[in-house]
Design a protein around this motif. Structure first.
Motif, short mmCIF file in Angstrom:
data_model
loop_
_atom_site.label_atom_id
_atom_site.label_comp_id
_atom_site.label_asym_id
_atom_site.label_seq_id
_atom_site.Cartn_x
_atom_site.Cartn_y
_atom_site.Cartn_z
N LYS A 2 -69.94 -84.10 60.47
CA LYS A 2 -70.85 -83.20 61.17
C LYS A 2 -72.30 -83.59 60.89
O LYS A 2 -72.61 -84.15 59.84
CB LYS A 2 -70.62 -81.75 60.75
CG LYS A 2 -69.22 -81.23 61.04
CD LYS A 2 -68.95 -81.17 62.53
CE LYS A 2 -67.58 -80.55 62.81
NZ LYS A 2 -67.31 -80.48 64.27
N ASP A 101 -74.77 -81.65 65.59
CA ASP A 101 -73.73 -80.68 65.94
C ASP A 101 -74.26 -79.26 65.82
O ASP A 101 -73.79 -78.35 66.51
CB ASP A 101 -72.52 -80.85 65.02
CG ASP A 101 -71.87 -82.21 65.20
OD1 ASP A 101 -71.33 -82.48 66.28
OD2 ASP A 101 -71.91 -83.01 64.24
N LYS A 130 -75.44 -75.85 69.40
CA LYS A 130 -75.42 -74.63 68.61
C LYS A 130 -76.59 -74.64 67.65
O LYS A 130 -76.95 -75.68 67.09
CB LYS A 130 -74.11 -74.53 67.83
CG LYS A 130 -72.87 -74.37 68.68
CD LYS A 130 -71.65 -74.12 67.84
CE LYS A 130 -71.31 -75.30 66.96
NZ LYS A 130 -70.06 -75.09 66.18
N GLU A 206 -72.05 -73.84 57.01
CA GLU A 206 -70.73 -74.49 56.97
C GLU A 206 -69.78 -73.86 57.98
O GLU A 206 -69.05 -74.56 58.70
CB GLU A 206 -70.14 -74.40 55.57
CG GLU A 206 -68.82 -75.10 55.42
CD GLU A 206 -68.25 -74.97 54.03
OE1 GLU A 206 -67.50 -75.85 53.61
OE2 GLU A 206 -68.54 -73.95 53.36
N ARG A 207 -69.80 -72.54 58.06
CA ARG A 207 -68.93 -71.85 59.01
C ARG A 207 -69.32 -72.19 60.46
O ARG A 207 -68.45 -72.49 61.28
CB ARG A 207 -69.02 -70.35 58.78
CG ARG A 207 -68.10 -69.54 59.69
CD ARG A 207 -68.16 -68.07 59.36
NE ARG A 207 -69.46 -67.47 59.68
CZ ARG A 207 -70.33 -67.05 58.78
NH1 ARG A 207 -70.04 -67.16 57.49
NH2 ARG A 207 -71.48 -66.53 59.14
N GLU A 208 -70.60 -72.16 60.74
CA GLU A 208 -71.06 -72.39 62.11
C GLU A 208 -70.87 -73.84 62.56
O GLU A 208 -70.48 -74.11 63.69
CB GLU A 208 -72.53 -72.00 62.24
CG GLU A 208 -72.80 -70.52 62.06
CD GLU A 208 -72.09 -69.67 63.11
OE1 GLU A 208 -72.15 -70.03 64.30
OE2 GLU A 208 -71.45 -68.68 62.73
N SER A 210 -68.69 -75.90 61.59
CA SER A 210 -67.27 -76.27 61.66
C SER A 210 -66.56 -75.68 62.86
O SER A 210 -65.42 -76.06 63.15
CB SER A 210 -66.55 -75.83 60.38
OG SER A 210 -67.12 -76.45 59.25
N ARG A 211 -67.22 -74.78 63.57
CA ARG A 211 -66.57 -74.13 64.71
C ARG A 211 -66.42 -75.09 65.88
O ARG A 211 -67.30 -75.90 66.13
CB ARG A 211 -67.38 -72.91 65.15
CG ARG A 211 -67.23 -71.72 64.23
CD ARG A 211 -68.01 -70.52 64.76
NE ARG A 211 -67.78 -69.36 63.92
CZ ARG A 211 -68.37 -68.18 64.12
NH1 ARG A 211 -69.23 -68.02 65.12
NH2 ARG A 211 -68.11 -67.16 63.32
#
Length: 211
Positions: A2, A101, A130, A206-208, A210-211
């Motif tokens: 990413k 990303d 994003k 990290e959460r965003e 990885s989506r």
């Protein structure tokens, strides 16, 4: 792999500080991380040269070479690339937006700083990537509550059409002290309040991403 791009066409927003801290947090979370310093001032590279640790990796980068360096990082098995950028150059920001990303847009909570990111947000929206705004160098709140100026900034930013990260970074001497020694707050004061803020921001990113 990413790619996280730091964007702000306004100087002094905190891009380098946040880039370094998130890169170290990512390494501490087990991700092989590379910082690409695309700012001619090379602030991130100067910080890295003062480090005793060899991770995260660092590469000074001309904007025209970012794509090739990202591809090389992918081939080398990196998990995350963090791009630090210079302010005010629209062409650079457009290129970083295209390659990333996820985009993080730092801003201080003062009204003039908030207005100054509108040009950056136009680039982000045009890229269809994003993104999130992160409030940086905020005054300390009371207990679990944000300072009034921070809460007001969060409300004002709702009209800008880009999400605001739930985690904020407070104006703390710990950030400056850690950077001077080539560290970050999660290394220098891992149980401190500044480290908790960085860890919360990293978990959000990290959460965003990885989506």
């Amino acid at each position: 792999m990413k790619v996280l791009g730091m964007l702000s066409r306004k100087g002094g927003a905190g891009k380098t500080t946040i880039a370094a801290h998130l890169a170290v947090a990512a390494e501490q979370a087990g991700k092989r991380t590379l910082i690409l310093d695309a700012d001619p001032q090379r602030s991130a590279a100067s910080w890295w040269q003062a480090r005793e640790a060899t991770t995260p990796q660092m590469e000074a980068a001309e904007p025209a070479k970012l794509a090739a360096l990202i591809e090389a990082a992918r081939t080398a098995g990196m998990d995350l690339v963090v791009i630090d950028t210079r302010p005010s150059v629209e062409a650079d920001a457009v290129e970083v937006a295209k390659l990333s990303d996820f985009l993080l847009i730092p801003t201080r909570p003062a009204i003039l700083d908030l207005r100054a990111i509108l040009g950056t947000l136009d680039i982000v929206k045009g890229s269809s990537r994003k993104a999130a705004i992160v409030l940086n160098a905020c005054p300390s709140g009371r207990g679990i509550f944000e300072a009034g100026v921070t809460a007001d900034a969060r409300k004002a930013l709702k009209a800008f059409g880009v999400p605001v990260a739930p985690a904020v970074l407070t104006q703390r001497a710990a950030f400056s002290h850690a950077l001077v020694s080539g560290q970050t707050v999660t290394e220098a004061e891992p149980k401190g309040k500044a480290a908790a803020e960085v860890n919360a921001l990293w978990k959000f990113v990290e959460r965003e991403i990885s989506r």
